[in-house]
Scaffold this active site. Structure first.
Site, PDB file in Angstrom:
ATOM      1  N   MET A 274      18.722  82.230  -3.265  1.00 17.57           N
ATOM      2  CA  MET A 274      17.935  81.055  -3.662  1.00 17.57           C
ATOM      3  C   MET A 274      17.268  80.434  -2.445  1.00 17.57           C
ATOM      4  O   MET A 274      17.901  80.208  -1.420  1.00 17.57           O
ATOM      5  CB  MET A 274      18.870  80.054  -4.363  1.00 17.57           C
ATOM      6  N   GLU A 275      15.978  80.122  -2.625  1.00 18.98           N
ATOM      7  CA  GLU A 275      15.116  79.748  -1.505  1.00 18.98           C
ATOM      8  C   GLU A 275      15.137  78.262  -1.152  1.00 18.98           C
ATOM      9  O   GLU A 275      14.157  77.741  -0.619  1.00 18.98           O
ATOM     10  CB  GLU A 275      13.683  80.166  -1.849  1.00 18.98           C
ATOM     11  N   HIS A 308      12.081  87.981   0.863  1.00 21.95           N
ATOM     12  CA  HIS A 308      11.605  87.291  -0.339  1.00 21.95           C
ATOM     13  C   HIS A 308      11.901  85.787  -0.254  1.00 21.95           C
ATOM     14  O   HIS A 308      11.012  84.958  -0.450  1.00 21.95           O
ATOM     15  CB  HIS A 308      12.266  87.913  -1.569  1.00 21.95           C
ATOM     16  N   GLU A 309      13.145  85.452   0.024  1.00 26.14           N
ATOM     17  CA  GLU A 309      13.510  84.022   0.058  1.00 26.14           C
ATOM     18  C   GLU A 309      12.786  83.321   1.194  1.00 26.14           C
ATOM     19  O   GLU A 309      12.325  82.191   1.049  1.00 26.14           O
ATOM     20  CB  GLU A 309      15.026  83.838   0.195  1.00 26.14           C
ATOM     21  N   HIS A 312       9.243  82.512   0.291  1.00 26.11           N
ATOM     22  CA  HIS A 312       9.104  81.379  -0.641  1.00 26.11           C
ATOM     23  C   HIS A 312       8.813  80.071   0.096  1.00 26.11           C
ATOM     24  O   HIS A 312       8.337  79.116  -0.514  1.00 26.11           O
ATOM     25  CB  HIS A 312      10.398  81.196  -1.442  1.00 26.11           C
ATOM     26  N   GLU A 331       7.009  83.490  -8.146  1.00 28.60           N
ATOM     27  CA  GLU A 331       7.825  84.712  -8.108  1.00 28.60           C
ATOM     28  C   GLU A 331       6.981  85.984  -8.016  1.00 28.60           C
ATOM     29  O   GLU A 331       7.270  86.868  -7.217  1.00 28.60           O
ATOM     30  CB  GLU A 331       8.772  84.759  -9.309  1.00 28.60           C
TER      31      GLU A 331
HETATM   32  N1  B3K Z   1      14.184  81.494  -7.287  1.00 27.60           N
HETATM   33  C1  B3K Z   1      15.470  82.128  -7.358  1.00 27.60           C
HETATM   34  C2  B3K Z   1      15.873  82.484  -8.738  1.00 27.60           C
HETATM   35  C3  B3K Z   1      16.476  81.371  -9.485  1.00 27.60           C
HETATM   36  C4  B3K Z   1      17.043  81.859 -10.782  1.00 27.60           C
HETATM   37  C5  B3K Z   1      17.512  80.733 -11.623  1.00 27.60           C
HETATM   38  N2  B3K Z   1      18.103  81.194 -12.851  1.00 27.60           N
HETATM   39  C6  B3K Z   1      15.545  83.341  -6.492  1.00 27.60           C
HETATM   40  C7  B3K Z   1      14.260  83.987  -6.189  1.00 27.60           C
HETATM   41  O1  B3K Z   1      13.541  84.440  -7.035  1.00 27.60           O
HETATM   42  O2  B3K Z   1      13.899  84.026  -5.046  1.00 27.60           O
HETATM   43 ZN    ZN Z   2      11.819  84.420  -5.834  1.00 28.92          ZN
END
Ligand code: B3K
Ligand code: ZN
Length: 884
Positions: A274-275, A308-309, A312, A331
C-alpha cells in the site's frame, strides 16, 4: 435462488451519482494513544463548507464504522447529543453545522480484535493500518472519500518498551518520553492527501537504512522496517527502491518530495502493498528476499511491487482519484509505469511476454465472466471487489494504447501537463485523457470507449493476394462479445502493429500502403477503428505472411490465423512477442485438436512439429535463454480452457501431460544437454540473464521429469543439491507429482523451512497444485495442519487460492469435493476477513464455463455461500453476480 430480498440486499453505488463533498477538511490533527485492546483516537478537524458543493445547506456527514464515541466538541465546546446523530452504518451527522467549524472527537477502537485487516490492527504484537479504500472510517470519524484532501499531523503515544518505533506519514516532527513508561512521536505531512493514504505503524521493529540523493541534491533517508531477524532479507527491496527513484526522475522527471521514505513489512496483509504517503506498508512477501528462501519470481515480485508503490507517489498520491470509479486513473497508469520500469531493467520483450501471459490468465477470464466490468466501472456494491485485473492490467493496456497512439515524447508531455493541471488534487480518467490529447494534438476521444466498455474484443484477419497486381489486401474485423449489463458493443480503436513476411523466405518485407509514396521498413501500426477495415499494400512481390499485433499492441484476442502462418511466424518473425505468441497459438491449436479427439475417445496422436519447435528453441537458446524459457513450455491449462466453448479441465490436463511426456522423451538428449550446460556456477544473482538461464534449465528439467524416472532422479538430485530456492522449488514441484519421491521431499522441505512463513506458504501451494488424485482431500487435511490458519491471508491464498485458481484439473474434480471445500472455506472466512473471502469465492462464479454436471455442482456451492447468514456485502456481491 436463495437471494436475500431486495429490502435487505446491499445497495449499489453508481458512478453517475457522484456529487462533490459538502465539506472540506483543511487540517486534521490526530492523536493516538495505542493499546491493542483499547486505542483512543482524538481528532481535531478544521472543516469548511465546500464552495463547489451543490447544496449550500447540506448536513455535515462523517463516515465511521465500529467506533465508540467518547467525546465530541465543536469550536472547543462540548457538543450536545441533540445536535448530532449516529447512524446505523456508524456514521456521524451534524444536521445544522456552521459553514466553518472545528470538530473534535474522541473514539475508542480495539485493534487486536480487527481480523479484517482494514483500519488499525495488530499483527505479531505490532500495530499497522490499511485504509484504502474505506478503512480510515474504522479509525476515526472523517469524510472518508478520496476527493477530500487534507493536511495531517499525527501524534502517537505508546508504551516505550513494547512499541519502540512509532511511524506515520510525512516527516518526523518531534519525539520524547512521557509518563508511565510511555513515549511519543509526532509526524507532519506537508502534502494534502485523502484519508485512504493515512498510515500508522508502531512496534518492535528494526530498520535497514540507506539514502538517496534526488536530482536536485536533497538527501532522502530510506528505511525498511522489519522484525528482528529479517534484516538480511531487505537488500533487494532497497536496491529496487533506489533504482525506482532514479528511474522516475530520469523517465518522468518525478522527484521524491519528503525527507524520509519508510517501508514497513507485515505478514498479515490483505494484498501486496500500500502506497501510503511516505510510509508504504508491504506484505512481507514483497519485501523479504534472500537466495535460499526466495525464488526468481519472488525477486521479480519485490522489484515490481516496490516500484509500483513508489511510483504511486506521483500517480495516485500527488494526483489522486476523484472517486473510486476512477481507480484505474492511478492503478492502470501506475501498472503501466512499473511495467515500463521492469522492462528497462532487463529484457523488454520477455517482460512484455510475461505481462501478456498474466493478462490472459486473469483478466481475459474476468472479462468473459459474471464480474466483467469496464476499466472505469459504472457501479459497485463493495469497492474492494474492484481492485481487479481489469482495473489494473487492462487499465495499463489502455494507457499503453494512448502511449502507442501518440508516441513516447508526446506521452511524456501529456504526463507533465496532467501533473501541472492536477497536482494536489483529485482527478478523473477524462482529465488524464484530456491532458494526453492537449499535449499531443491528437484527437483521443474514441479511446474513451476502452474505459467504458467491458469485454475482450476479438479480431480476425483475412488476407488476399493478387498476383497480377502485386497487391495484398488485409481485412481486419473486430467484435466484442456481450457482457453483463452491456448487450450491445461498439467498435473500439485498435492499433494493430504489423509487418509482412515473405511466405517463401520468411524475410520481413518493406510495406507501402495504397496512397503512400514510399515503402517503409519494419513495424508499422494500422488503426482498426470500425467493425471492419481494409488495408491495401502495393508492390508485394509474393504472397506474404502477415505478422499482426506485434508487441501485443492492443488487449484483444487475435483469432483464426492458419497453422502454417503461425509456424512461419514462430520461426521467423522479427518481433519477439509475435514469435513467442505464434508458437503458443500453434501449440494451443494442436492441443485443442487433441482434446477434441480425446473427447471422442480417439487416441491422442502427436504432431512432430511440436518436438521440432522444442529442438529449434534449444538450439538457439544461447542467444536469449530468458526468451527460450518463455517459449519452451506448452501453453497453460487455463489458456487452453479459455479457447473452448465449454472448458474440459480433465481432458486438457491429460492431453498436456501426454504431450509433455512425449516431447520430454523425444527431445531428451537436447533437453539434457541444455540442462547440464546451464548449470549455475558462482553465487546467486537475480539479474535478468541469470534468471533466464535458471528458468530455461528448469523448463528442461520439467520435460525430463515428465518423461520418466531418469528425469525424476535429476529432479531429486537438484532438490538435494541446489543452493537457491528457485532451483529447490522447481525440483520440489516436480517431485510432488511422484508417489515415490513426493512425500519424502515434502517432509524434508517442511522440516528445513518450518520457521519461515513465506517458505511454508510455498509448501502449502505446491501440494495444493499437485495433479495427484488425492489433492482435494489433501487440501482439506492441510486446513487442519498446525501451520494453517484462516486468519493469515497469505496462508489462505497459498493453500485455497492456489488450489482453486492454480489447479483447474483437481479443483474441477468430478466428485465436486473441490467446490465444496472452497465454499466451506469462504463461509468460514467471511466473518473473519470479508475482503479475502470475497476474493476466494471468485472461481465458483465461473461455473458457466464448465459443462454439466460440474457447472451445476459449482452453482449449488455458490448458492450455499449466498445463503450463509450475515454475509459481508463483498462476498454477497461476488456470489449474487455469479448467480445472476
Ligand atoms: N492501492 C493498493 C491497493 C489497495 C487495495 C484495497 N482493497 C495497492 C496498489 O495498488 O498499489
Ligand atoms: Zn497500485
Amino acid at each position: 435462488m436463495a437471494a436475500p430480498d431486495t429490502a435487505t440486499a446491499p445497495r449499489a453505488i453508481h458512478r453517475l451519482d457522484y456529487r462533490p463533498p459538502a465539506f472540506l477538511v483543511d487540517s486534521a490533527d490526530l492523536h493516538f494513544d495505542l493499546d491493542p485492546a483499547a486505542t483512543v483516537v482524538r481528532s481535531t478537524l478544521v472543516l469548511r463548507r465546500n464552495p463547489k458543493a451543490e447544496d449550500r445547506h447540506a448536513p455535515l456527514r462523517l463516515d465511521g464504522e465500529g467506533l465508540t464515541l467518547l467525546g465530541i466538541k465543536v469550536d472547543g465546546v462540548p457538543f450536545p447529543k441533540t445536535h448530532y446523530t449516529l447512524g446505523e452504518d456508524g456514521s456521524l451527522t451534524v444536521p445544522n453545522p456552521s459553514d466553518i467549524l472545528v470538530l473534535e472527537t474522541e473514539v475508542r477502537i480495539a485493534p487486536e480484535e480487527n481480523t479484517a485487516f482494514s483500519g488499525l490492527y495488530t499483527s505479531g504484537g505490532n500495530f499497522y493500518t490499511q485504509c484504502e479504500a474505506e478503512g480510515f472510517r474504522r479509525i476515526t470519524f472523517f469524510p472518508d472519500r478520496p476527493d477530500v484532501m487534507t493536511r495531517f499531523t499525527v501524534a502517537i503515544t505508546a508504551d516505550k518498551a513494547r512499541y519502540p518505533v512509532l511511524l506515520s506519514n510525512g516527516n518526523p516532527a518531534g519525539a520524547g518520553d512521557g509518563e508511565g513508561g510511555k513515549h511519543w512521536a509526532k509526524w507532519e505531512d506537508p502534502h494534502p492527501k485523502p484519508s485512504y493514504l493515512f498510515a500508522l505503524v508502531a512496534g518492535d521493529l528494526v530498520a535497514v537504512s540507506d539514502y538517496f540523493t534526488t536530482k536536485s541534491g536533497r538527501d532522502v533517508v530510506l528505511n525498511i522496517w522489519v522484525r528482528a531477524g529479517d534484516e538480511d532479507k531487505c537488500a533487494y527491496a532497497m536496491d529496487s527502491l533506489k533504482r525506482s527513484m532514479k528511474w522516475d526522475e530520469e523517465v518522468y522527471g518525478f522527484e521524491y518530495d519528503l525527507d524520509v521514505f519508510n517501508i514497513a513489512a507485515v505478514s498479515d496483509f490483505n494484498m501486496g502493498a500500500m502506497e501510503n504517503k511516505g510510509l508504504n506498508v508491504f506484505n512481507t512477501k514483497f519485501v523479504l528476499a534472500k537466495p535460499d528462501t526466495a525464488t526468481d519470481g519472488d525477486y521479480q515480485g519485490v522489484e515490481t511491487v516496490i516500484a509500483h508503490e513508489y511510483f504511486h507517489n506521483w500517480t495516485g498520491n500527488r494526483v489522486t482519484c476523484r472517486d473510486w470509479f476512477q481507480l484505474s486513473l492511478k492503478e492502470g497508469l501506475t501498472v503501466f509505469r512499473d511495467q515500463q520500469f521492469s522492462g528497462d531493467q532487463g529484457s523488454r520483450a520477455v517482460k512484455r511476454i510475461r505481462d501478456v501471459r498474466g493478462l490472459r490468465a486473469a483478466q481475459f477470464p474476468e472479462d468473459a465472466g459474471p464480474m466483467a466490468h469496464p476499466v472505469r466501472p459504472d457501479s459497485y456494491i463493495e469497492i474492494d471487489n474492484f481492485y481487479t485485473p481489469t482495473v489494473y492490467q487492462k487499465g495499463a493496456e489502455v494507457v499503453r494504447l494512448l502511449h502507442t497512439r501518440i508516441g513516447a515524447q508526446a506521452f511524456r508531455r501529456g504526463m507533465d501537463l496532467y501533473v501541472e493541471r492536477h497536482d494536489n488534487s483529485a482527478a478523473t480518467i477524462e482529465d488524464f485523457r484530456a491532458a494526453m490529447q492537449d499535449a499531443s494534438g491528437v484527437d483521443l476521444s474514441a479511446f474513451a470507449k476502452w474505459y467504458e466498455q467491458a469485454g475482450t474484443p476479438e479480431v480476425t484477419a483475412e488476407g488476399e493476394y493478387d498476383e497480377a497486381a502485386r497487391r495484398y489486401t488485409l481485412t481486419l474485423r473486430q467484435k466484442t462479445p456481450p457482457t453483463p449489463g452491456q448487450p450491445e458493443k461498439r467498435p473500439l480503436p485498435i492499433p494493430v502493429a504489423m509487418g509482412l513476411l515473405d511466405a517463401g523466405t520468411g524475410r520481413e518485407q518493406p510495406t507501402r500502403l495504397q496512397g503512400e509514396n514510399e515503402a517503409r521498413t519494419g513495424t508499422r501500426t494500422l488503426m482498426l477503428e470500425d467493425a471492419e477495415a481494409r488495408f491495401v499494400f502495393e508492390d508485394v512481390p509474393a504472397p506474404p505472411v502477415p505478422s499482426l499485433l506485434r508487441g501485443f499492441s492492443a488487449p484483444v484476442k487475435l483469432k483464426g490465423l492458419p497453422l502454417d502462418q503461425l509456424r512461419t511466424l514462430a520461426a521467423r518473425d522479427t518481433d519477439p512477442f509475435t514469435r513467442w505468441d505464434s508458437g503458443q497459438q500453434y501449440a494451443a491449436a494442436v492441443m485443442l485438436g487433441m482434446v477434441a479427439a480425446h473427447r471422442r475417445g480417439e487416441p491422442p496422436g502427436f504432431d512432430p512439429a511440436l518436438a521440432e519447435a522444442v529442438r529449434a528453441n534449444l538450439a538457439g537458446a544461447d542467444a536469449d535463454p530468458a526468451f527460450a524459457a518463455e517459449a519452451l513450455p506448452l501453453p497453460g491449462e487455463g489458456f487452453l480452457a479459455d479457447q473452448m466453448d465449454l472448458a474440459d479441465p480433465e481432458a486438457i490436463h491429460l492431453v498436456r501431460r501426454h504431450l509433455r511426456r512425449r516431447i520430454g522423451a523425444e527431445c531428451a538428449d537436447a533437453l539434457r544437454e541444455t540442462y547440464e550446460r546451464l548449470a549455475d556456477t558462482g553465487p546467486y544473482s537475480p539479474d535478468g540473464a541469470s534468471i533466464g538461464r535458471r528458468s530455461l534449465r528448469n523448463a528442461c528439467l520439467a520435460y525430463l521429469a515428465a518423461a520418466g524416472e531418469d528425469g525424476m532422479r535429476l529432479a531429486r538430485a537438484q532438490f538435494d543439491a541446489a543452493a537457491n530456492m528457485t532451483d529447490v522449488l522447481a525440483a520440489l514441484s516436480l517431485l510432488a507429482e511422484s508417489e515415490e519421491h513426493g512425500p519424502a521431499a515434502l517432509a524434508a522441505f517442511h522440516a528445513r523451512w518450518r520457521g519461515d512463513e513465506l517458505v511454508v506458504d510455498k509448501w502449502f501451494s505446491i501440494q495444493a497444485m499437485s495433479a495427484q488424485a488425492g489433492t482435494a482431500a489433501r487440501v482439506r487435511e492441510l486446513q487442519r495442519h498446525p501451520d494453517f490458519s484462516l486468519r493469515n491471508p497469505n496462508r489462505v491464498r497459498s493453500l485455497l487460492g492456489a488450489f482453486a485458481s492454480g489447479n483447474p484439473y483437481r479443483f474441477h474434480n468430478r466428485s465436486g469435493e473441490g467446490y465444496a471445500l472452497l465454499a466451506d472455506a469462504v463461509i468460514a472466512l467471511d466473518p473473519i476477513n470479508a475482503s479475502t473471502a470475497a476474493r476466494l469465492v471468485g472461481p465458483l462464479g465461473l461455473w458457466r464455463r464448465q459443462a454439466p454436471p460440474l457447472s451445476g455442482m459449482m452453482r449449488r456451492e455458490l448458492e450455499r455461500v449466498l445463503a450463509a447468514p450475515n454475509l459481508s456485502k463483498g462476498t454477497y456481491e461476488k456470489a449474487s453476480k455469479g448467480l445472476a
